[in-house]
Write a protein that holds these residues in place. Structure first.
Motif, PDB file in Angstrom:
ATOM      1  N   UNK A 149      73.238  49.224  70.829  1.00 49.96           N
ATOM      2  CA  UNK A 149      73.643  48.275  70.324  1.00 49.96           C
ATOM      3  C   UNK A 149      71.826  48.581  69.163  1.00 49.96           C
ATOM      4  N   UNK A 150      72.262  48.019  67.545  1.00 50.28           N
ATOM      5  CA  UNK A 150      70.865  48.615  66.122  1.00 50.28           C
ATOM      6  C   UNK A 150      69.608  47.954  66.911  1.00 50.28           C
ATOM      7  N   UNK A 151      69.758  46.353  67.439  1.00 55.88           N
ATOM      8  CA  UNK A 151      68.436  46.385  67.029  1.00 55.88           C
ATOM      9  C   UNK A 151      67.765  45.388  68.235  1.00 55.88           C
ATOM     10  N   UNK A 152      68.560  45.719  69.314  1.00 57.78           N
ATOM     11  CA  UNK A 152      68.194  45.178  70.721  1.00 57.78           C
ATOM     12  C   UNK A 152      69.309  45.420  72.159  1.00 57.78           C
ATOM     13  N   UNK A 153      69.188  44.644  72.985  1.00 61.46           N
ATOM     14  CA  UNK A 153      70.311  45.393  74.240  1.00 61.46           C
ATOM     15  C   UNK A 153      71.832  44.549  73.995  1.00 61.46           C
ATOM     16  N   UNK A 154      71.677  43.620  73.003  1.00 62.06           N
ATOM     17  CA  UNK A 154      73.036  42.611  72.460  1.00 62.06           C
ATOM     18  C   UNK A 154      72.894  42.558  70.983  1.00 62.06           C
ATOM     19  N   UNK A 155      74.182  42.140  71.018  1.00 61.72           N
ATOM     20  CA  UNK A 155      75.166  42.340  69.981  1.00 61.72           C
ATOM     21  C   UNK A 155      73.644  41.163  68.903  1.00 61.72           C
ATOM     22  N   UNK A 156      73.627  41.791  67.180  1.00 57.61           N
ATOM     23  CA  UNK A 156      72.416  40.549  66.658  1.00 57.61           C
ATOM     24  C   UNK A 156      73.418  40.846  65.443  1.00 57.61           C
ATOM     25  N   UNK A 157      72.682  39.816  64.386  1.00 58.36           N
ATOM     26  CA  UNK A 157      73.319  40.053  62.911  1.00 58.36           C
ATOM     27  C   UNK A 157      73.092  41.315  62.284  1.00 58.36           C
ATOM     28  N   UNK A 158      72.546  41.981  62.882  1.00 59.33           N
ATOM     29  CA  UNK A 158      72.540  43.587  62.587  1.00 59.33           C
ATOM     30  C   UNK A 158      73.180  44.447  62.604  1.00 59.33           C
ATOM     31  N   UNK A 159      73.556  44.292  63.346  1.00 63.64           N
ATOM     32  CA  UNK A 159      75.006  44.664  64.449  1.00 63.64           C
ATOM     33  C   UNK A 159      76.555  44.531  63.275  1.00 63.64           C
ATOM     34  N   UNK A 160      76.020  43.040  63.080  1.00 62.93           N
ATOM     35  CA  UNK A 160      76.966  42.642  61.469  1.00 62.93           C
ATOM     36  C   UNK A 160      76.788  43.314  60.553  1.00 62.93           C
TER      37      UNK A 160
END
Length: 212
Positions: A149-160
């Motif tokens: 994912x873009x900003x962490x090891x899990x999805x965040x609002x960055x990915x959305x």
């Protein structure tokens, strides 16, 4: 849960509205989607909601809020402050903010503008949009080569925030075929249980290519 009805103004083809809708679905927040095509956005009633005439706009009780990234920050902080969608630590929040800035910058001026030109007749410089998109996608490909994912090891609002216009880059004549890590990232977002697709644009993609 919200004490009043949440209303999201947008259009089904808007990537900006789509990112907010995905987050509402992820947080399991009931909401009403209110279509706001161009003629609605030019009306005095809508301009009272957002004088710039842009979508999305969120109404939550007495609050009226524009700008998709600002709306996502509000929703997480208001309804899911302990979730992982927006990290609370300084470093994690900074990583997310960086990608929110990229979503409003390179993603918007690259693949989004190319799509608007191709699909909706926007009067803009397509060659410039494609150059920006090429730089962005090369950067994302390297960034995602060893992370999910873009900003962490899990999805965040960055990915959305970054998903829709990258996924729909082929609708602007931009191939995703050279970017396997980007395509794997898109597939991870699409596999999330709350995911909902954007309908196809009115015109076919210029390329025999898609984001799958």
């Amino acid at each position: 849960m919200p004490s009043t009805e949440i209303v999201l103004y947008g259009t089904p083809l808007s990537g900006h509205a789509h990112r907010v809708e995905l987050l509402l679905r992820a947080l399991d927040l009931p909401f009403r989607f209110e279509p706001a095509p161009a003629e609605v956005r030019q009306s005095p009633a809508f301009r009272k909601l957002n004088p710039l005439g842009q979508i999305p706009v969120l109404q939550d009780g007495e609050l009226t809020l524009a700008d998709s990234n600002a709306i996502m920050v509000y929703l997480v902080r208001r309804y899911a402050p302990d979730s992982t969608w927006l990290p609370g630590d300084a470093v994690g929040a900074a990583h997310v903010q960086r990608w929110l800035s990229i979503a409003a910058g390179e993603v918007m001026h690259g693949p989004s503008v190319a799509r608007l030109i191709t699909q909706f007749g926007l009067n803009d410089d397509k060659a410039r949009a494609k150059r920006i998109a090429a730089r962005l996608l090369a950067f994302m490909e390297e960034h995602l080569a060893e992370r999910d994912y873009l900003a962490a090891v899990h999805p965040t609002i960055a990915d959305l925030a970054c998903y829709a216009y990258v996924a729909h880059a082929p609708e602007g004549g931009i191939s995703l075929r050279p970017y396997p890590a980007v395509r794997r990232w898109l597939a991870r977002i699409e596999a999330l249980p709350f995911f909902k697709r954007i309908p196809p644009s009115p015109l076919p993609a210029e390329l025999d290519d898609d984001a799958a």
